[in-house]
Write a protein that holds these residues in place. Structure first.
Motif, PDB file in Angstrom:
ATOM      1  N   UNK A 227      15.495  10.226 -16.058  1.00  0.00           N
ATOM      2  CA  UNK A 227      15.026   9.034 -15.570  1.00  0.00           C
ATOM      3  C   UNK A 227      15.128   7.948 -16.040  1.00  0.00           C
ATOM      4  N   UNK A 228      16.854   7.398 -16.523  1.00  0.00           N
ATOM      5  CA  UNK A 228      17.450   6.637 -16.357  1.00  0.00           C
ATOM      6  C   UNK A 228      17.737   5.709 -15.880  1.00  0.00           C
ATOM      7  N   UNK A 229      16.852   5.425 -15.162  1.00  0.00           N
ATOM      8  CA  UNK A 229      16.870   4.542 -13.902  1.00  0.00           C
ATOM      9  C   UNK A 229      17.955   3.202 -14.250  1.00  0.00           C
ATOM     10  N   UNK A 230      17.162   2.249 -14.902  1.00  0.00           N
ATOM     11  CA  UNK A 230      17.626   1.034 -15.547  1.00  0.00           C
ATOM     12  C   UNK A 230      19.005   0.872 -16.008  1.00  0.00           C
ATOM     13  N   UNK A 231      19.310   1.819 -16.624  1.00  0.00           N
ATOM     14  CA  UNK A 231      20.274   3.081 -17.786  1.00  0.00           C
ATOM     15  C   UNK A 231      21.626   2.508 -16.776  1.00  0.00           C
ATOM     16  N   UNK A 232      21.428   3.007 -15.498  1.00  0.00           N
ATOM     17  CA  UNK A 232      22.979   2.780 -14.998  1.00  0.00           C
ATOM     18  C   UNK A 232      23.383   2.268 -14.040  1.00  0.00           C
ATOM     19  N   UNK A 233      24.491   1.435 -13.661  1.00  0.00           N
ATOM     20  CA  UNK A 233      24.937   0.506 -12.087  1.00  0.00           C
ATOM     21  C   UNK A 233      24.228   0.632 -11.309  1.00  0.00           C
ATOM     22  N   UNK A 234      24.288   2.268 -10.948  1.00  0.00           N
ATOM     23  CA  UNK A 234      23.824   2.912  -9.598  1.00  0.00           C
ATOM     24  C   UNK A 234      22.029   3.241  -9.746  1.00  0.00           C
TER      25      UNK A 234
ATOM     26  N   UNK B 172       6.779  -0.066 -14.425  1.00  0.00           N
ATOM     27  CA  UNK B 172       6.095   0.380 -14.597  1.00  0.00           C
ATOM     28  C   UNK B 172       5.668   2.394 -14.183  1.00  0.00           C
ATOM     29  N   UNK B 173       5.903   2.107 -12.955  1.00  0.00           N
ATOM     30  CA  UNK B 173       5.646   2.988 -12.041  1.00  0.00           C
ATOM     31  C   UNK B 173       7.416   4.080 -12.382  1.00  0.00           C
ATOM     32  N   UNK B 174       8.100   3.617 -12.410  1.00  0.00           N
ATOM     33  CA  UNK B 174      10.305   4.316 -12.568  1.00  0.00           C
ATOM     34  C   UNK B 174       9.731   4.559 -14.760  1.00  0.00           C
ATOM     35  N   UNK B 175       8.904   4.337 -14.965  1.00  0.00           N
ATOM     36  CA  UNK B 175       9.420   4.947 -16.330  1.00  0.00           C
ATOM     37  C   UNK B 175       9.744   6.344 -16.634  1.00  0.00           C
ATOM     38  N   UNK B 176      10.541   6.564 -17.931  1.00  0.00           N
ATOM     39  CA  UNK B 176      11.561   7.525 -17.286  1.00  0.00           C
ATOM     40  C   UNK B 176      10.963   8.688 -18.096  1.00  0.00           C
ATOM     41  N   UNK B 177       9.370   7.984 -18.986  1.00  0.00           N
ATOM     42  CA  UNK B 177       8.930   8.966 -20.223  1.00  0.00           C
ATOM     43  C   UNK B 177       7.333   9.482 -19.429  1.00  0.00           C
ATOM     44  N   UNK B 178       6.313   7.939 -18.426  1.00  0.00           N
ATOM     45  CA  UNK B 178       5.194   8.258 -18.499  1.00  0.00           C
ATOM     46  C   UNK B 178       5.259   7.940 -16.912  1.00  0.00           C
ATOM     47  N   UNK B 179       5.953   7.618 -15.922  1.00  0.00           N
ATOM     48  CA  UNK B 179       6.345   7.513 -14.386  1.00  0.00           C
ATOM     49  C   UNK B 179       6.261   8.441 -13.546  1.00  0.00           C
ATOM     50  N   UNK B 180       7.299   8.212 -12.463  1.00  0.00           N
ATOM     51  CA  UNK B 180       6.795   9.171 -11.427  1.00  0.00           C
ATOM     52  C   UNK B 180       8.231  10.300 -12.043  1.00  0.00           C
ATOM     53  N   UNK B 181       9.093   9.031 -12.628  1.00  0.00           N
ATOM     54  CA  UNK B 181      10.557  10.099 -13.081  1.00  0.00           C
ATOM     55  C   UNK B 181      10.298  11.482 -13.811  1.00  0.00           C
ATOM     56  N   UNK B 182       8.779  11.353 -14.403  1.00  0.00           N
ATOM     57  CA  UNK B 182       8.508  12.346 -15.507  1.00  0.00           C
ATOM     58  C   UNK B 182       8.335  13.750 -14.935  1.00  0.00           C
ATOM     59  N   UNK B 183       7.319  12.933 -14.501  1.00  0.00           N
ATOM     60  CA  UNK B 183       6.743  14.262 -13.189  1.00  0.00           C
ATOM     61  C   UNK B 183       7.772  14.724 -12.022  1.00  0.00           C
ATOM     62  N   UNK B 184       9.316  14.433 -11.739  1.00  0.00           N
ATOM     63  CA  UNK B 184      10.394  14.932 -11.004  1.00  0.00           C
ATOM     64  C   UNK B 184      11.276  15.177 -11.408  1.00  0.00           C
ATOM     65  N   UNK B 185      11.386  15.615 -12.413  1.00  0.00           N
ATOM     66  CA  UNK B 185      12.344  15.721 -13.380  1.00  0.00           C
ATOM     67  C   UNK B 185      13.408  16.040 -12.176  1.00  0.00           C
ATOM     68  N   UNK B 186      13.349  16.781 -11.142  1.00  0.00           N
ATOM     69  CA  UNK B 186      14.124  17.770 -10.328  1.00  0.00           C
ATOM     70  C   UNK B 186      15.567  17.025 -10.046  1.00  0.00           C
ATOM     71  N   UNK B 187      14.241  15.822  -9.015  1.00  0.00           N
ATOM     72  CA  UNK B 187      15.242  14.201  -8.348  1.00  0.00           C
ATOM     73  C   UNK B 187      15.516  13.209  -9.839  1.00  0.00           C
TER      74      UNK B 187
END
Lengths: 436, 310
Positions: free
Chosen positions: B159-166, B140-155
């Protein structure tokens, strides 16, 4: 240490299944064993959830008039398939059990455990005639009927946020080309055109199911399921894949769909908060949204059937999804007559009203009588008419194939969407599936 | 756990019975319950799994003997080979990330100021949560649209963390570290507390600063703790399952399908218990070999005391 303990437990679980099969006692609310002859009982095993309310009621009704008493056993949701598989070939096996039709009962049919219902239907044609044909056919295996529909239907529909569409000046697309055009317009407005819970993998599969059906008709998949591997390499197959690719490349799903899930509310939230315009989802999207975002559901949750494809061989009225759940009968039941009587209740007025009251949409021919009493009559009527008019209702691929194919299908679908494999790779993956 | 207990009890009592002074043989009797449970819940299942791995069985009816079929198919299976490498990679990354952090935290938490005790108590909370709850939380925290990635786009970019192997491996390592570093910190805290104070006093007299004391006294004294901790990490890492099940489901594609999850897919999703058992057995063998190698290379089997010569 805790993790260490866990793996030995997992190992134990794997092997202990043997032991379990021998020692598992009757589950859920019922007790006693159907194997004991002369007990005068039939055991009905169902997936444990809120719908059990109606099933209990039907069992009570049945027991009022029947000499042979029905006993309802339930197994809680997530474990149902595994536990069923464990007990079905033992003394604890039920007489009648809940399933998804198609591939979910194929292994049992192959193992010679299930009773074809053709004789029952010959005695009472209503057991077939009172159900919508496109749904009834899902539980037909090798030309014989093995199940009777027993819950609500779940076709896949194209849901939308009507406010977002209105703001962008887009109408619900009737054709694939209109959908592509809508994608461009919506993207320009800064909206993700289509919400997709790719992290769950099965929502991604829905796009394949519909586009294959529209382009090639249901025959291609039926051939492939029957073991004709050439079907996957056919021109129609490649055309459907090409259209999916076209959508992905147009940015229809955004770029982070694999990190979004439907099951944790991610993709429904995108639609409800106006960050996305469409979502292709089973009819349960409605109750999901109603639960999480009642205001949005009331004001601007739109729904329509899947767009048509110009020049496609599939009937535009075809639908895909979960046709319904089914009751199947074990061959070794001691009371086939009582079972036949019990199955008849699955098209009774009482059954239909009970299901409608909890938001399910039964697939019996008498359902229209009660549509006006549904929670949302317009939505229920739309769904019912869609399913009724459908010449073909394709069961989800991952349920039509035997269980061993589920993982490879999901993997291939996800890899094709994120570009890890191309059309050839997808065709190869599908050709490698175990075709029962 | 049970083995140590069993053998320990037996060896302790042996001299007594040999001398003929014991009327009964209490040593063996005490070990009996543990031995029975160990055989019943560890040895028997392991043997059953080994037998199953040579059969074809979908859970219906009785298993059919299949010879070496499952095994030969497994060695030709690119996903199986990949899953073993992924298991090793995840384990190595886990060790590499968790070891330095937990050594530093453990040594720090071994101090005696009051605030340290409170802070380290709070710090152990992740250990108390189930891995399932932790995974759901992070998902939930890492949800690309409603989690941390949405607030920290520069980082996070899109937010496609679960869509890439790395990204997916990164998340698994992070979540594993978040949950299990406290456990290893606990080991190091205990070990650091056991370091004789006289060593530090002597070093201080000789003019060694904190950093020198850490590298020349604390770290060498923690040798046995490090080996213990690494072995636990290796065994835990190779058998990671729940985080993968909830966070990535082995995806994208097969990019995080580690062996333990692959076993689950084969046996419990595909109802192919024969192949599933073969995967399980292979994993047991690999884990056993790696643990042995670590023990051998580190000299842990000789159990030299860190207080020798003091």
């Amino acid at each position: 240490m805790r993790r260490h303990a866990r793996i030995s437990r997992a190992l134990a679980a794997g092997s202990a299944a043997v032991v379990l099969g021998m020692t598992l006692t009757a589950c859920g609310s019922g007790s006693g064993s159907s194997g004991d002859s002369g007990s005068g009982e039939i055991h009905v095993l169902v997936y444990g959830d809120a719908t059990n309310k109606v099933e209990k009621q039907i069992v009570d009704t049945f027991n009022k008039t029947s000499k042979v008493k029905a006993v309802l056993d339930t197994i809680p949701g997530a474990d149902y398939q595994q536990k069923l598989q464990t007990i079905i070939n033992t003394k604890q096996a039920p007489d009648v059990f809940f399933n998804w039709g198609g591939g979910s009962i194929k292994p049992f049919v192959d193992a010679g455990l299930l009773m074809p219902l053709d004789d029952m239907i010959a005695k009472d044609p209503g057991l077939k005639a009172n159900f919508l044909p496109s749904v009834f056919d899902t539980a037909v295996v090798d030309g014989k009927a093995y199940g009777v529909p027993m819950r609500g239907t779940q076709p896949v529909l194209l849901f939308s946020n009507t406010k977002v569409l209105a703001d962008a000046g887009v109408a619900a697309p009737k054709t694939f080309d209109e959908l592509l055009a809508a994608v461009q317009t919506l993207k320009a407005k800064g909206v993700t055109p289509i919400a997709l819970g790719g992290g769950d993998q099965w929502p991604t599969l829905m796009w394949f199911e519909y586009l294959y059906d529209r382009v090639a008709g249901p025959e291609l998949f039926h051939k492939a399921l029957g073991g004709d591997k050439a079907a996957w390499a056919s021109e129609d197959s490649r055309k459907a894949l090409g259209m999916i690719k076209q959508l992905i490349d147009a940015g229809a799903f955004g770029t982070n769909f694999d990190s979004v899930k439907f099951t944790d509310g991610g993709s429904p939230a995108l639609l409800a908060r106006g960050k996305a315009a469409f979502e292709l989802m089973g009819s349960w999207e409605y109750s999901t949204q109603q639960d999480a975002n009642p205001d949005f559901t009331k004001a601007s949750l739109g729904y329509s059937s899947f767009p048509t494809v110009a020049g496609g061989k599939g009937d535009p009225k075809n639908v895909v999804g979960n046709t319904n759940n089914f009751y199947s009968v074990l061959k070794k039941t001691k009371h086939p007559e009582a079972v036949a009587e019990f199955l008849k209740l699955q098209y009774s007025d009482e059954f239909v009203q009970g299901q409608m009251a909890i938001g399910n949409l039964p697939t019996t021919t008498n359902t229209p009588k009660f549509l006006s009493g549904a929670a949302n009559p317009a939505y229920s009527t739309f769904q019912f008419d869609l399913v009724k008019a459908a010449p073909s209702f394709q069961l989800s691929w991952d349920q039509a194939y035997p269980p061993a194919a589920i993982t490879p299908i999901h993997q291939a679908v996800q890899q094709f969407f994120n570009g890890q494999i191309d059309e050839n790779g997808f065709v190869k993956a599908m050709q490698a599936l175990p075709s029962s | 756990m049970t083995t140590t207990l069993a053998t320990g009890a037996v060896t302790q009592r042996r001299p007594a019975s040999r001398a003929g002074t014991a009327v009964t043989r209490p040593g063996f009797a005490w070990a009996l319950p543990a031995t029975v449970f160990f055989v019943l819940f560890a040895i028997v299942p392991l043997v059953l799994v080994a037998v199953l791995s040579f059969t074809r069985w979908n859970g219906l009816g009785s298993p059919e003997f299949a010879g070496l079929d499952n095994w030969s198919r497994l060695f030709d299976d690119p996903v199986m080979v990949k899953s073993l490498w992924l298991s090793l990679l995840l384990t190595l990354l886990g060790v590499a990330v968790q070891t330095p952090i937990s050594i530093l935290l453990g040594v720090w938490a071994a101090g005696n100021q009051r605030n340290r005790a409170v802070l380290s108590a709070i710090y152990f909370v992740p250990l108390l949560l189930s891995a399932t709850a932790v995974s759901v939380l992070w998902r939930a925290l890492l949800d690309p649209n409603f989690g941390i990635p949405a607030e920290a786009e520069w980082l996070f970019g899109d937010g496609n963390l679960f869509g890439t192997q790395t990204g997916a491996i990164g998340v698994l390592v992070l979540v594993g570290a978040w949950q299990f570093t406290p456990f290893h910190t606990l080991i190091y805290q205990g070990a650091a507390r056991a370091v004789p104070q006289v060593l530090y006093q002597a070093a201080a007299i000789d003019g060694a600063g904190t950093v020198r004391q850490f590298f020349h006294i604390t770290l060498p004294q923690l040798r046995n703790a490090i080996i213990t901790s690494v072995i636990l990490m290796v065994v835990g890492g190779l058998t990671t399952f729940d985080t993968v099940l909830i966070l990535t489901q082995g995806g994208p594609g097969t990019d995080t399908t580690i062996s333990a999850y692959y076993m689950y897919q084969k046996a419990f999703k595909g109802f192919d218990f024969g192949t599933g058992s073969a995967v399980a057995l292979l994993l047991v063998l690999v884990a056993a070999v790696i643990s042995l190698v670590v023990v051998r290379l580190s000299g842990y089997d000789r159990m030299r005391s860190t207080t020798e010569g003091l």
